[in-house]
Design an enzyme around this catalytic site. Sequence first.
Site, PDB file in Angstrom:
ATOM      1  N   GLY A 113       0.811  -1.314  -0.246  1.00 62.50           N
ATOM      2  CA  GLY A 113       0.203  -0.163  -0.226  1.00 62.50           C
ATOM      3  C   GLY A 113       1.127   1.082   0.245  1.00 62.50           C
ATOM      4  N   ASP A 115       0.039   4.329   1.014  1.00 63.88           N
ATOM      5  CA  ASP A 115      -0.001   5.101   2.422  1.00 63.88           C
ATOM      6  C   ASP A 115       1.264   4.198   3.592  1.00 63.88           C
ATOM      7  OD1 ASP A 115      -1.255   2.692   2.389  1.00 63.88           O
ATOM      8  OD2 ASP A 115      -3.051   3.221   4.018  1.00 63.88           O
TER       9      ASP A 115
END
Length: 264
Positions: A113, A115
């Site tokens: 991911g 993030d």
Amino acid sequence: RRTGGKSRNLSKSPTFYSNNLKLIFDIGNTRTKIGLFSNDDLKKTTVISGTPKKEQVMGFCKDVQIDSIAISSVGLDIFDKIAAWFPKCSVLNIDPNTPLPIKTNYQSPSTLGIDRICGVVAGNKYFPESNVLVIDMGTCITYDVINSNKTHLGGGISPGYKMRLDAMHKFTSRLPQVEIEPTIPEIGTTTNHSLLFGAGQGIKAEIAGIILYFSAKHPKLKVILTGGNHLMVEQGNENAIFAAPNLILEGIHDILLHNEKLND
């Protein structure tokens, strides 16, 4: 220094606007967080439910001239749309091929991911000479460790608060759907409160255990909490050391600056 079990807040206070403004998008599963940086300072933020609309973004950066933009999205690809809103700006879409100021040992980088990688980039910037555990409490809870050699070692993923409550309702025949409350019950005296207790106190116990697990492997480990639900642990877990609610925005900004330096 910690006092009373609370966490020190790493967020910077806004001062004044200047040139060299960077517009940063952190697009998650259920919400979008937008930040405006001037030089290295985060001046203001806003949170939008779902995908950002043009009028929302333009309202946020009204009366300022944006120099460049960076986007991190865990799902929806709206790079072309945002780039069209700012035709005179350079726009960086952070993906697995984007050059980073750190290294990663993750063996499937294409599935990591964005993030998560942004979180450890910022974590390393806060504590460049330390091992750091970043805990991001969003739709899922993610754990990521970066060492003092700027290498992301990996981490883990577990269900978030709402996901746990939803799962208990969905996968049973009689347990009700309950909504998150501001305070986790100290004990469940109703079925609703029992669900909130199990999910909420279970998360707190899980995080305390994960911190102990990584602390044993990495002495003097720094721990950073971020994400929409970070306060539920920050306020009640003695092991939670630092709170940085805008950590992902800061990591995206750091990656943007790194790429601008590479292109100079």
